[in-house]
Design a protein around this motif. Structure first.
Motif, PDB file in Angstrom:
ATOM      1  N   SER A  18      45.752  35.911  46.838  1.00 25.30           N
ATOM      2  CA  SER A  18      45.697  36.820  45.614  1.00 25.30           C
ATOM      3  C   SER A  18      46.978  37.599  45.495  1.00 25.30           C
ATOM      4  O   SER A  18      47.775  37.595  46.254  1.00 25.30           O
ATOM      5  CB  SER A  18      44.540  37.964  45.934  1.00 25.30           C
ATOM      6  N   ARG A  36      46.059  37.594  29.249  1.00 24.72           N
ATOM      7  CA  ARG A  36      46.394  36.396  29.819  1.00 24.72           C
ATOM      8  C   ARG A  36      46.947  35.498  28.584  1.00 24.72           C
ATOM      9  O   ARG A  36      46.331  35.453  27.549  1.00 24.72           O
ATOM     10  CB  ARG A  36      45.319  35.781  30.468  1.00 24.72           C
ATOM     11  N   PHE A  61      35.519  36.667  31.967  1.00 26.58           N
ATOM     12  CA  PHE A  61      36.193  37.465  32.872  1.00 26.58           C
ATOM     13  C   PHE A  61      35.504  38.340  33.645  1.00 26.58           C
ATOM     14  O   PHE A  61      34.520  39.152  33.070  1.00 26.58           O
ATOM     15  CB  PHE A  61      37.507  38.173  32.302  1.00 26.58           C
ATOM     16  N   LYS A  65      37.043  38.226  40.261  1.00 25.83           N
ATOM     17  CA  LYS A  65      38.107  37.405  40.048  1.00 25.83           C
ATOM     18  C   LYS A  65      39.323  38.270  39.772  1.00 25.83           C
ATOM     19  O   LYS A  65      40.741  37.785  40.188  1.00 25.83           O
ATOM     20  CB  LYS A  65      37.560  36.313  38.806  1.00 25.83           C
ATOM     21  N   PHE A  66      38.989  39.506  38.768  1.00 27.51           N
ATOM     22  CA  PHE A  66      40.303  39.966  38.310  1.00 27.51           C
ATOM     23  C   PHE A  66      39.984  41.518  38.404  1.00 27.51           C
ATOM     24  O   PHE A  66      39.885  42.293  37.443  1.00 27.51           O
ATOM     25  CB  PHE A  66      40.568  39.621  36.739  1.00 27.51           C
ATOM     26  N   THR A  79      44.586  42.601  39.698  1.00 27.24           N
ATOM     27  CA  THR A  79      44.835  41.415  40.820  1.00 27.24           C
ATOM     28  C   THR A  79      44.171  40.016  40.399  1.00 27.24           C
ATOM     29  O   THR A  79      43.063  40.114  39.834  1.00 27.24           O
ATOM     30  CB  THR A  79      44.120  41.950  42.214  1.00 27.24           C
ATOM     31  N   VAL A  80      44.733  38.941  40.739  1.00 24.53           N
ATOM     32  CA  VAL A  80      44.227  37.946  40.604  1.00 24.53           C
ATOM     33  C   VAL A  80      43.780  37.440  41.937  1.00 24.53           C
ATOM     34  O   VAL A  80      44.746  37.004  42.675  1.00 24.53           O
ATOM     35  CB  VAL A  80      45.151  36.963  39.718  1.00 24.53           C
ATOM     36  N   SER A  81      42.432  36.933  42.004  1.00 20.12           N
ATOM     37  CA  SER A  81      41.852  36.783  43.459  1.00 20.12           C
ATOM     38  C   SER A  81      41.616  35.240  43.532  1.00 20.12           C
ATOM     39  O   SER A  81      41.532  34.637  42.720  1.00 20.12           O
ATOM     40  CB  SER A  81      40.788  37.527  43.261  1.00 20.12           C
ATOM     41  N   MET A  83      43.490  32.476  43.999  1.00 24.43           N
ATOM     42  CA  MET A  83      44.014  31.912  42.963  1.00 24.43           C
ATOM     43  C   MET A  83      43.674  30.371  42.991  1.00 24.43           C
ATOM     44  O   MET A  83      43.707  29.552  44.130  1.00 24.43           O
ATOM     45  CB  MET A  83      45.494  32.116  42.768  1.00 24.43           C
ATOM     46  N   ASP A  87      44.920  29.351  37.218  1.00 23.10           N
ATOM     47  CA  ASP A  87      45.184  30.721  37.042  1.00 23.10           C
ATOM     48  C   ASP A  87      46.828  30.969  36.540  1.00 23.10           C
ATOM     49  O   ASP A  87      47.230  31.870  36.277  1.00 23.10           O
ATOM     50  CB  ASP A  87      44.899  31.666  38.197  1.00 23.10           C
ATOM     51  N   TYR A  91      50.811  36.967  32.505  1.00 20.88           N
ATOM     52  CA  TYR A  91      49.708  38.244  32.502  1.00 20.88           C
ATOM     53  C   TYR A  91      50.522  39.210  31.819  1.00 20.88           C
ATOM     54  O   TYR A  91      51.718  39.741  32.530  1.00 20.88           O
ATOM     55  CB  TYR A  91      49.182  38.453  33.808  1.00 20.88           C
TER      56      TYR A  91
END
Lengths: 108, 115
Positions: A18, A36, A61, A65-66, A79-81, A83, A87, A91
């Protein structure tokens, strides 16, 4: 116009990890927006971050996940989880029609 | 629903010639229209916006745009293109009912200005 900064400017991450992206604005604002931009594509709104309440996500979304935080009127994190290579994108944080410099994420 | 379309993926122009980047819109009510430019490895830079008033809008770096309600267009123009204008240009419409910041973007037009 608002001055918007983002950290990190770029990162290369491994699949399954992440990354948290920070956005700082030089003035107090009610709403902050996260976009994004996938490679070669246009910008797509991920979510709207309001101070003191949960973020509002656009279709496609999800919070798991975000996840987004908005602890005060000048700061937000995205947060980009968990990944995956899909992805990999830029951003961007946005306030009142102005955009930060973006965070270029590459997922291997 | 609001939307904008940029019919050209790429525009090629020689330095010193006029530059036009096309944008058409589809909105209910009065549109709030914007142009942004993105240079390689850079964020999005605001060029200009149309909210109301004069149909010819003047913006940053010598760019202007003409709002045409009958043709539902908002084309970006530069009378004399520079090599440094080579970049990716986005037209956007503000989504109604929200505060500043919620936009629907066009697909983008790559501008290539040759010396």
């Amino acid at each position: 116009s608002a001055v918007i900064s983002q950290k990190p400017s770029r990162d290369i991450c491994q699949r399954g990890t992440s990354l948290t992206i920070q956005c700082q604005v030089d003035s107090q604002v009610t709403m902050m927006f996260w976009y994004r931009q996938q490679p070669g594509q246009s910008l797509t709104l991920i979510a709207t971050a309001n101070q003191g309440s949960e973020a509002t996500y656009e279709s496609g979304f999800v919070i798991d996940k975000f996840p987004i935080s908005r602890p005060n009127l000048t700061f937000s994190t995205l947060t980009v989880s968990n990944m995956s290579p899909e992805d990999s994108s830029i951003y961007l944080c946005s306030v009142e029609g102005f955009f930060g410099p973006g965070t270029r994420l590459t997922v291997l | 629903a609001q939307s904008v379309a940029q019919p050209e993926d790429q525009v090629n122009v020689a330095e010193g010639n006029p530059l036009t980047v096309k944008c058409t819109y589809s909105v209910s009510g009065n549109p709030y229209l914007f142009w942004y430019v993105q240079y390689p490895n850079r964020g999005l830079q605001f060029l200009l916006k149309y909210i109301t008033g004069d149909n010819l809008v003047k913006g940053s770096y010598g760019f202007e745009a003409e709002f045409n309600k009958s043709q539902t267009s908002f084309h970006l123009k530069r009378p004399s293109a520079l090599v440094s204008d080579s970049a990716l240009y986005f037209c956007a419409v503000r989504v109604r009912g929200d505060s500043w910041g919620k936009f629907q973007f066009g697909a983008g037009t790559q501008v290539v200005v040759t010396p």
